[in-house]
Design an enzyme around this catalytic site. Structure first.
Site, PDB file in Angstrom:
ATOM      1  N   ASP A 154      -0.859   9.087  -5.169  1.00 13.14           N
ATOM      2  CA  ASP A 154      -2.274   8.948  -5.502  1.00 13.14           C
ATOM      3  C   ASP A 154      -2.537   9.698  -6.806  1.00 13.14           C
ATOM      4  O   ASP A 154      -1.859  10.695  -7.110  1.00 13.14           O
ATOM      5  CB  ASP A 154      -3.154   9.515  -4.381  1.00 13.14           C
ATOM      6  CG  ASP A 154      -4.637   9.307  -4.666  1.00 13.14           C
ATOM      7  OD1 ASP A 154      -5.112   8.170  -4.515  1.00 13.14           O
ATOM      8  OD2 ASP A 154      -5.305  10.281  -5.069  1.00 13.14           O
ATOM      9  N   GLU A 209      -5.667  11.213  -9.569  1.00 16.68           N
ATOM     10  CA  GLU A 209      -7.048  11.477  -9.960  1.00 16.68           C
ATOM     11  C   GLU A 209      -7.104  11.285 -11.468  1.00 16.68           C
ATOM     12  O   GLU A 209      -6.181  11.698 -12.200  1.00 16.68           O
ATOM     13  CB  GLU A 209      -7.492  12.885  -9.566  1.00 16.68           C
ATOM     14  CG  GLU A 209      -7.417  13.178  -8.072  1.00 16.68           C
ATOM     15  CD  GLU A 209      -8.237  12.219  -7.220  1.00 16.68           C
ATOM     16  OE1 GLU A 209      -9.263  11.691  -7.733  1.00 16.68           O
ATOM     17  OE2 GLU A 209      -7.857  11.978  -6.064  1.00 16.68           O
ATOM     18  N   HIS A 235     -10.391  13.313  -2.065  1.00 22.88           N
ATOM     19  CA  HIS A 235     -10.421  12.989  -3.500  1.00 22.88           C
ATOM     20  C   HIS A 235      -9.580  13.971  -4.308  1.00 22.88           C
ATOM     21  O   HIS A 235      -9.834  14.170  -5.498  1.00 22.88           O
ATOM     22  CB  HIS A 235     -11.861  12.948  -4.042  1.00 22.88           C
ATOM     23  CG  HIS A 235     -12.621  11.753  -3.550  1.00 22.88           C
ATOM     24  ND1 HIS A 235     -12.292  10.465  -3.885  1.00 22.88           N
ATOM     25  CD2 HIS A 235     -13.708  11.681  -2.728  1.00 22.88           C
ATOM     26  CE1 HIS A 235     -13.139   9.638  -3.293  1.00 22.88           C
ATOM     27  NE2 HIS A 235     -14.003  10.343  -2.589  1.00 22.88           N
ATOM     28  N   ASP A 266      -4.950  12.951  -0.452  1.00 23.86           N
ATOM     29  CA  ASP A 266      -5.130  11.500  -0.298  1.00 23.86           C
ATOM     30  C   ASP A 266      -3.784  10.808  -0.087  1.00 23.86           C
ATOM     31  O   ASP A 266      -3.696   9.827   0.662  1.00 23.86           O
ATOM     32  CB  ASP A 266      -5.833  10.923  -1.525  1.00 23.86           C
ATOM     33  CG  ASP A 266      -7.310  11.306  -1.577  1.00 23.86           C
ATOM     34  OD1 ASP A 266      -7.728  12.118  -0.736  1.00 23.86           O
ATOM     35  OD2 ASP A 266      -8.034  10.796  -2.452  1.00 23.86           O
TER      36      ASP A 266
END
Length: 572
Positions: A30, A32, A171, A176
């Protein structure tokens, strides 16, 4: 849990199934980011978990300095501030370690298109190669497995709660990724109940497949894992579809377990009662057999079946003032093949204009003609033999020039056409010049292809060998533009004795009429492309073979390129 075969369905062996999911290593990752638009420096955090057979093998987590301010709304969503990434490494320093971490694995992400697009952009921006890995999207998998009435949303947080994930999404990248691992395992348990037990089946399962398609996968159980041709047969043994494959078993199984979204093919699969396979020595033989079988059976679900012999040719008519005519049957002195009648007509008109031949269809006597000149005479594009403005002797140079070009002895019409292009561009007739340029380019390509095909089809016997990638050779015997025999010499096996066996057993091919001596233009084209592949060697031929260059090759292309450059320079 019942995972055995259903009634009427053959049990597939493990080597037929592919890579078991329990033996597959996944990296669930994942990101960000600073926004939604992929870029080389938009990543602020990477989190990844490597798992196999339900066990965590390792984790990867790091903040990334994007080198630009993080928008306030992103800070509020993720909690990642500018101060947190101030001392973090830049993405170009992180990529080598991350690429090593994911090497040889199957990648998994929730809405994988988003994450992979950012990683691909980062690799491209900093000189790294994003691997061609298999990617599984848990959003797509969840939509296939969980009905809408059960899952009101397919967001990661909703699925984590529904499926009882041990980690809640926050998040932040690693949290995540951990939550996505739990979601993945729960989804894999569900697809196992419908018979998906291998990586190949999982990838095939992601597109929507009907239950009827999936029930028929036993039709592929006995097919060999070798190159060849497959035929789907219907309830009356009619051939529904013909295709080729490097691995017959794997390719045919894809029709029943996966990624086939074409409506007509799904309809075909529903009608199919059995699949017939024809093993081939190598992929070239398979491609040739496919062409011949489509022409012989005209299966209703093959698009090429509509016109299996759809070639068109152009040639000079037999009269006092010959013109170029479009015909279906090749004969000596014709040019082709063309894929459509309109392509042949355009080429004929372009060649007629370059050679000074008439384009009207009336038959004109050599003695006297009393017609009225048409507008082409006024434009200087015809000598008006219909009105006795041109004699047979005055007309004959254009006929000779067209014949010489068709037969590959001279390219003067191409040079004349290039000069016409120069005059149009010099006169600033840009639209007309552009159209003339495109038509001339099509003609040059058609003439070049025709001469190359004819050169190969004229050879009584040609034997060639192509490396098979494993130290052996793929062997082909070609006679008058047709594949007469095919075989392989495996690594360590002397190839020449096998060549002699192939020659002795090869099909007898008698030359026919026309430039291709009776061969199909499609088949000769396939053979020509195969012979042009890197590493292919000529073992022997009955006479030297070379592609012609004097007419359809470099001279014509140089003339055309000169005209095209002039047009671009003037119009630019």
């Amino acid at each position: 849990m019942d995972t055995g075969p259903r009634p009427g369905q053959a049990q597939l062996a493990f080597d037929e199934l592919g890579t078991p999911l329990r033996d597959t290593t996944f990296v669930v990752f994942d990101l960000e980011t600073t926004g939604t638009k992929p870029g080389p420096d938009g990543i602020t955090e990477i989190g990844a978990v490597k798992v196999r057979a339900g066990q965590v093998l390792g984790e990867f987590a790091t903040l990334v300095n994007p080198g630009a301010p993080i928008p306030p709304q992103i800070v509020e969503l993720t909690g990642i501030t500018q101060a947190m990434v101030y001392d973090a490494p830049r993405i170009e320093r992180v990529l080598p370690a991350f690429l090593e971490f994911i090497a040889g694995t199957v990648l998994v992400a929730h809405n994988s298109g988003f994450d992979t697009s950012f990683m691909r952009a980062a690799c491209e921006g900093h000189g790294y190669v994003w691997p061609r890995a298999t990617v599984v999207c848990t959003v797509k998998l969840a939509r296939r497995v969980i009905p809408r009435e059960e899952a009101h949303s397919y967001r990661l947080s909703s699925l984590a709660m529904l499926l009882g994930a041990r980690t809640r999404p926050t998040h932040r990248a690693l949290d995540d990724a951990r939550a996505t691992v739990d979601v993945l395992h729960a989804l894999l348990e569900r697809v196992g109940n419908v018979g998906v037990h291998t990586l190949e089946e999982l990838v095939d399962y992601l597109p929507e497949v009907t239950a009827a398609q999936r029930r028929k996968r036993h039709l592929a159980a006995d097919l060999p894992a070798r190159p060849g041709v497959y035929l789907f047969r219907g309830p009356r043994e009619e051939v529904l579809y013909v295709g080729t494959a490097r691995d017959l078993r794997r390719r045919v199984r894809q029709y029943f377990t996966g990624s086939e979204s074409r409506g007509r093919i799904r309809e075909m699969v529903a009608l199919a009662e059995r699949v017939e396979a024809i093993e081939c020595a190598h992929s070239l033989e398979a491609e040739i057999r496919e062409l011949r079988l489509i022409a012989a059976h005209r299966p209703m679900y093959n698009r090429r079946s509509k016109n299996p012999h759809h070639a068109w040719w152009i040639g000079l008519t037999d009269e006092a003032f010959p013109r170029l005519s479009v015909v279906r049957l090749p004969r000596a002195g014709t040019l082709g093949p063309f894929r459509s009648q309109s392509d042949a007509r355009t080429a004929a008109d372009t060649l007629a204009g370059a050679s000074g031949l008439r384009t009207c269809t009336q038959r004109i006597s050599a003695k006297s003609a009393s017609g009225t000149p048409c507008v082409l005479f006024e434009l200087g594009r015809c000598g008006a033999p219909c009105a006795s403005r041109q004699t047979v002797e005055e007309y004959s140079p254009g006929v000779a020039a067209a014949r010489e070009l068709i037969e590959g002895r001279d390219g003067s019409p191409l040079r004349t056409a290039a000069e016409q292009l120069e005059r149009l561009s010099g006169g600033q007739h840009y639209e007309q010049a552009a159209r003339h340029r495109d038509e001339l380019a099509d003609l040059v390509r058609a003439v070049g292809r025709a001469h190359r095909l004819a050169a190969l089809a004229s050879i009584a016997e040609l034997i060639a060998a192509s490396p098979d990638g494993n130290g052996g050779w793929e062997l082909s015997v070609i006679r008058f533009g047709k594949l007469a025999s095919a075989g392989v010499a495996r690594r360590g096996v002397p190839p020449m004795p096998i060549v002699e066996q192939l020659v002795a057993a090869a099909e007898t091919v008698l030359p026919g009429e026309g430039p291709l001596h009776g061969a199909s233009g499609e088949e000769v084209g396939v053979l020509l492309r195969w012979l042009a592949r890197p590493g292919v060697r000529l073992v022997r031929t009955t006479r030297p073979w070379a592609e012609p260059t004097a007419v359809a090759g470099w001279r014509g292309w140089l003339d055309l390129a000169a005209g095209a450059r002039t047009l671009e320079r003037v119009a630019g």
